[in-house]
Scaffold this motif. Structure first.
Motif, PDB file in Angstrom:
ATOM      1  N   HIS A 124       0.471  -1.367  -0.250  1.00 30.01           N
ATOM      2  CA  HIS A 124       0.399  -0.147   0.022  1.00 30.01           C
ATOM      3  C   HIS A 124       0.976   1.216   0.428  1.00 30.01           C
ATOM      4  O   HIS A 124       0.871   2.070   0.875  1.00 30.01           O
ATOM      5  CB  HIS A 124      -1.227   0.161   1.187  1.00 30.01           C
ATOM      6  CG  HIS A 124      -1.739  -1.551   1.400  1.00 30.01           C
ATOM      7  ND1 HIS A 124      -1.494  -2.474   1.751  1.00 30.01           N
ATOM      8  CD2 HIS A 124      -2.854  -1.607   0.516  1.00 30.01           C
ATOM      9  CE1 HIS A 124      -2.273  -3.301   1.910  1.00 30.01           C
ATOM     10  NE2 HIS A 124      -3.162  -2.412   1.143  1.00 30.01           N
ATOM     11  N   ILE A 125       1.444   1.253  -1.222  1.00 35.51           N
ATOM     12  CA  ILE A 125       2.460   2.052  -1.089  1.00 35.51           C
ATOM     13  C   ILE A 125       1.963   3.701  -1.237  1.00 35.51           C
ATOM     14  O   ILE A 125       2.059   4.930  -0.896  1.00 35.51           O
ATOM     15  CB  ILE A 125       3.790   2.439  -2.317  1.00 35.51           C
ATOM     16  CG1 ILE A 125       4.516   3.344  -2.590  1.00 35.51           C
ATOM     17  CG2 ILE A 125       2.670   2.928  -3.310  1.00 35.51           C
ATOM     18  CD1 ILE A 125       5.636   2.619  -0.572  1.00 35.51           C
ATOM     19  N   ASP A 126       0.400   3.941  -1.352  1.00 32.16           N
ATOM     20  CA  ASP A 126       0.760   5.316  -1.241  1.00 32.16           C
ATOM     21  C   ASP A 126       0.084   6.011   0.502  1.00 32.16           C
ATOM     22  O   ASP A 126      -0.008   6.840   1.205  1.00 32.16           O
ATOM     23  CB  ASP A 126      -0.852   5.602  -2.146  1.00 32.16           C
ATOM     24  CG  ASP A 126      -1.042   5.174  -3.529  1.00 32.16           C
ATOM     25  OD1 ASP A 126       0.030   6.359  -4.008  1.00 32.16           O
ATOM     26  OD2 ASP A 126      -1.564   4.791  -4.526  1.00 32.16           O
ATOM     27  N   GLU A 127      -0.607   5.139   1.046  1.00 30.95           N
ATOM     28  CA  GLU A 127      -0.732   4.859   2.720  1.00 30.95           C
ATOM     29  C   GLU A 127       0.706   5.347   3.267  1.00 30.95           C
ATOM     30  O   GLU A 127       0.881   6.180   4.070  1.00 30.95           O
ATOM     31  CB  GLU A 127      -1.733   3.661   3.044  1.00 30.95           C
ATOM     32  CG  GLU A 127      -2.255   4.216   3.884  1.00 30.95           C
ATOM     33  CD  GLU A 127      -2.803   2.812   4.998  1.00 30.95           C
ATOM     34  OE1 GLU A 127      -3.238   2.615   5.960  1.00 30.95           O
ATOM     35  OE2 GLU A 127      -3.262   2.423   4.249  1.00 30.95           O
ATOM     36  N   ALA A 128       1.555   4.477   2.500  1.00 32.97           N
ATOM     37  CA  ALA A 128       2.633   4.870   3.193  1.00 32.97           C
ATOM     38  C   ALA A 128       3.441   5.769   2.927  1.00 32.97           C
ATOM     39  O   ALA A 128       4.336   7.149   3.866  1.00 32.97           O
ATOM     40  CB  ALA A 128       3.990   4.045   2.691  1.00 32.97           C
ATOM     41  N   ARG A 129       3.193   7.304   1.722  1.00 40.63           N
ATOM     42  CA  ARG A 129       3.492   7.892   1.747  1.00 40.63           C
ATOM     43  C   ARG A 129       2.186   8.988   2.356  1.00 40.63           C
ATOM     44  O   ARG A 129       3.332  10.274   2.657  1.00 40.63           O
ATOM     45  CB  ARG A 129       2.996   8.656  -0.034  1.00 40.63           C
ATOM     46  CG  ARG A 129       4.329   7.893  -0.835  1.00 40.63           C
ATOM     47  CD  ARG A 129       4.031   8.529  -2.115  1.00 40.63           C
ATOM     48  NE  ARG A 129       4.834   6.788  -3.252  1.00 40.63           N
ATOM     49  CZ  ARG A 129       6.199   6.929  -3.120  1.00 40.63           C
ATOM     50  NH1 ARG A 129       6.663   7.336  -2.883  1.00 40.63           N
ATOM     51  NH2 ARG A 129       6.433   5.727  -4.088  1.00 40.63           N
ATOM     52  N   GLY A 155       2.597  12.457   7.247  1.00 39.96           N
ATOM     53  CA  GLY A 155       2.411  12.846   8.185  1.00 39.96           C
ATOM     54  C   GLY A 155       3.012  12.615  10.024  1.00 39.96           C
ATOM     55  O   GLY A 155       3.165  13.154  10.425  1.00 39.96           O
ATOM     56  N   CYS A 156       4.226  11.720   9.411  1.00 37.61           N
ATOM     57  CA  CYS A 156       5.493  12.463  10.239  1.00 37.61           C
ATOM     58  C   CYS A 156       6.153  13.525  10.478  1.00 37.61           C
ATOM     59  O   CYS A 156       6.933  13.817  11.710  1.00 37.61           O
ATOM     60  CB  CYS A 156       6.328  10.550  10.122  1.00 37.61           C
ATOM     61  SG  CYS A 156       5.571   9.160  10.029  1.00 37.61           S
ATOM     62  N   ARG A 157       6.034  14.032   8.840  1.00 38.23           N
ATOM     63  CA  ARG A 157       7.544  14.886   8.818  1.00 38.23           C
ATOM     64  C   ARG A 157       6.457  15.990   9.345  1.00 38.23           C
ATOM     65  O   ARG A 157       6.923  17.127   9.703  1.00 38.23           O
ATOM     66  CB  ARG A 157       7.416  15.060   7.474  1.00 38.23           C
ATOM     67  CG  ARG A 157       8.570  13.979   6.772  1.00 38.23           C
ATOM     68  CD  ARG A 157       8.577  14.481   4.889  1.00 38.23           C
ATOM     69  NE  ARG A 157       9.856  13.678   5.010  1.00 38.23           N
ATOM     70  CZ  ARG A 157       9.584  13.330   3.475  1.00 38.23           C
ATOM     71  NH1 ARG A 157       8.869  13.904   2.651  1.00 38.23           N
ATOM     72  NH2 ARG A 157      10.446  12.237   3.325  1.00 38.23           N
ATOM     73  N   ASP A 158       5.080  16.530   9.752  1.00 33.39           N
ATOM     74  CA  ASP A 158       4.447  17.115  10.097  1.00 33.39           C
ATOM     75  C   ASP A 158       4.608  16.759  11.135  1.00 33.39           C
ATOM     76  O   ASP A 158       4.155  17.778  12.227  1.00 33.39           O
ATOM     77  CB  ASP A 158       2.641  17.255   9.082  1.00 33.39           C
ATOM     78  CG  ASP A 158       3.076  17.755   8.188  1.00 33.39           C
ATOM     79  OD1 ASP A 158       3.549  17.662   7.408  1.00 33.39           O
ATOM     80  OD2 ASP A 158       1.489  17.072   6.952  1.00 33.39           O
ATOM     81  N   GLY A 170       5.894   3.402  15.283  1.00 37.78           N
ATOM     82  CA  GLY A 170       6.835   2.775  14.816  1.00 37.78           C
ATOM     83  C   GLY A 170       6.706   2.729  12.666  1.00 37.78           C
ATOM     84  O   GLY A 170       7.003   2.193  12.324  1.00 37.78           O
ATOM     85  N   GLU A 171       5.497   3.093  12.471  1.00 36.46           N
ATOM     86  CA  GLU A 171       4.745   3.067  11.090  1.00 36.46           C
ATOM     87  C   GLU A 171       5.759   4.303  10.905  1.00 36.46           C
ATOM     88  O   GLU A 171       5.553   4.287   9.375  1.00 36.46           O
ATOM     89  CB  GLU A 171       3.473   3.623  11.341  1.00 36.46           C
ATOM     90  CG  GLU A 171       2.633   2.845  11.774  1.00 36.46           C
ATOM     91  CD  GLU A 171       1.130   2.613  11.670  1.00 36.46           C
ATOM     92  OE1 GLU A 171       0.530   4.002  11.439  1.00 36.46           O
ATOM     93  OE2 GLU A 171       0.746   1.663  11.343  1.00 36.46           O
ATOM     94  N   CYS A 172       6.862   5.307  10.999  1.00 36.01           N
ATOM     95  CA  CYS A 172       7.113   6.028  10.822  1.00 36.01           C
ATOM     96  C   CYS A 172       8.522   5.439   9.835  1.00 36.01           C
ATOM     97  O   CYS A 172       8.456   5.656   8.625  1.00 36.01           O
ATOM     98  CB  CYS A 172       7.540   7.797  11.552  1.00 36.01           C
ATOM     99  SG  CYS A 172       6.158   8.389  11.712  1.00 36.01           S
ATOM    100  N   ALA A 173       9.229   4.895  10.550  1.00 35.02           N
ATOM    101  CA  ALA A 173      10.302   4.310  10.007  1.00 35.02           C
ATOM    102  C   ALA A 173       9.634   3.307   9.134  1.00 35.02           C
ATOM    103  O   ALA A 173      10.429   2.551   8.108  1.00 35.02           O
ATOM    104  CB  ALA A 173      10.753   3.301  10.893  1.00 35.02           C
ATOM    105  N   ASN A 174       9.051   2.469   9.339  1.00 34.19           N
ATOM    106  CA  ASN A 174       8.410   1.113   8.454  1.00 34.19           C
ATOM    107  C   ASN A 174       8.047   1.632   6.829  1.00 34.19           C
ATOM    108  O   ASN A 174       7.865   0.858   5.833  1.00 34.19           O
ATOM    109  CB  ASN A 174       7.033   0.242   9.126  1.00 34.19           C
ATOM    110  CG  ASN A 174       7.487  -0.555  10.291  1.00 34.19           C
ATOM    111  OD1 ASN A 174       9.043  -0.736  10.501  1.00 34.19           O
ATOM    112  ND2 ASN A 174       6.507  -1.042  11.279  1.00 34.19           N
ATOM    113  N   ALA A 175       6.974   2.701   7.160  1.00 35.44           N
ATOM    114  CA  ALA A 175       6.171   3.605   6.032  1.00 35.44           C
ATOM    115  C   ALA A 175       7.704   4.007   5.058  1.00 35.44           C
ATOM    116  O   ALA A 175       7.752   4.156   3.758  1.00 35.44           O
ATOM    117  CB  ALA A 175       5.844   4.524   6.185  1.00 35.44           C
ATOM    118  N   GLU A 176       8.505   4.477   6.011  1.00 34.98           N
ATOM    119  CA  GLU A 176       9.885   5.152   4.766  1.00 34.98           C
ATOM    120  C   GLU A 176      10.437   3.820   4.357  1.00 34.98           C
ATOM    121  O   GLU A 176      11.015   4.718   3.108  1.00 34.98           O
ATOM    122  CB  GLU A 176      10.333   6.046   6.375  1.00 34.98           C
ATOM    123  CG  GLU A 176      11.825   6.839   5.050  1.00 34.98           C
ATOM    124  CD  GLU A 176      11.896   7.502   6.110  1.00 34.98           C
ATOM    125  OE1 GLU A 176      13.722   8.555   5.528  1.00 34.98           O
ATOM    126  OE2 GLU A 176      12.378   8.275   6.586  1.00 34.98           O
TER     127      GLU A 176
END
Length: 112
Positions: free
Chosen positions: A69-74, A79-82, A88-94
């Motif tokens: 689900h790459i769009d959700e990861a983006r 959201g992590c930057r904001d 832990g989702e920030c690191a996993n998504a990145e």
């Protein structure tokens, strides 16, 4: 002191070999008896003791999920930057974005 038995030179006496074998046998038997005490419980055993409630949604989704689900990861990385998303989702998504982008670059380079 070496000794000849049936034409073969041995360094151990029969008594030493018997003592070693008995010690090994006692060690293996003790290991099998004490295994439930020493070894941690298997995941299947742990699941039988927990309630059948679904896991909480507060657990971080894994890298494989975000790769699918790459769009959700983006969105999560944005959201992590904001500062609106934490954990832990920030690191996993990145990490998922990095892997997917690298795979796309490899495909373009190889012409696949």
């Amino acid at each position: 002191m070496a000794r000849q038995v049936y034409g073969v030179t041995t360094m151990f006496s029969v008594g030493t070999i018997v003592i070693v074998l008995v010690t090994l046998l006692i060690g293996f038997a003790g290991g099998f008896i004490l295994r439930p005490v020493i070894a941690p419980m298997q995941q299947a055993d742990v699941d039988t003791f927990t309630s059948p409630v679904a896991p909480a949604s507060s657990q971080a989704r894994g890298t494989q999920y975000f790769m699918s689900h790459i769009d959700e990861a983006r969105q999560v990385v944005a959201g992590c930057r904001d500062g609106t998303v934490r954990g832990g989702e920030c690191a996993n998504a990145e990490e998922a974005i990095i892997k997917v982008d690298a795979e796309e670059r490899r495909r373009r380079f190889l012409g696949n």
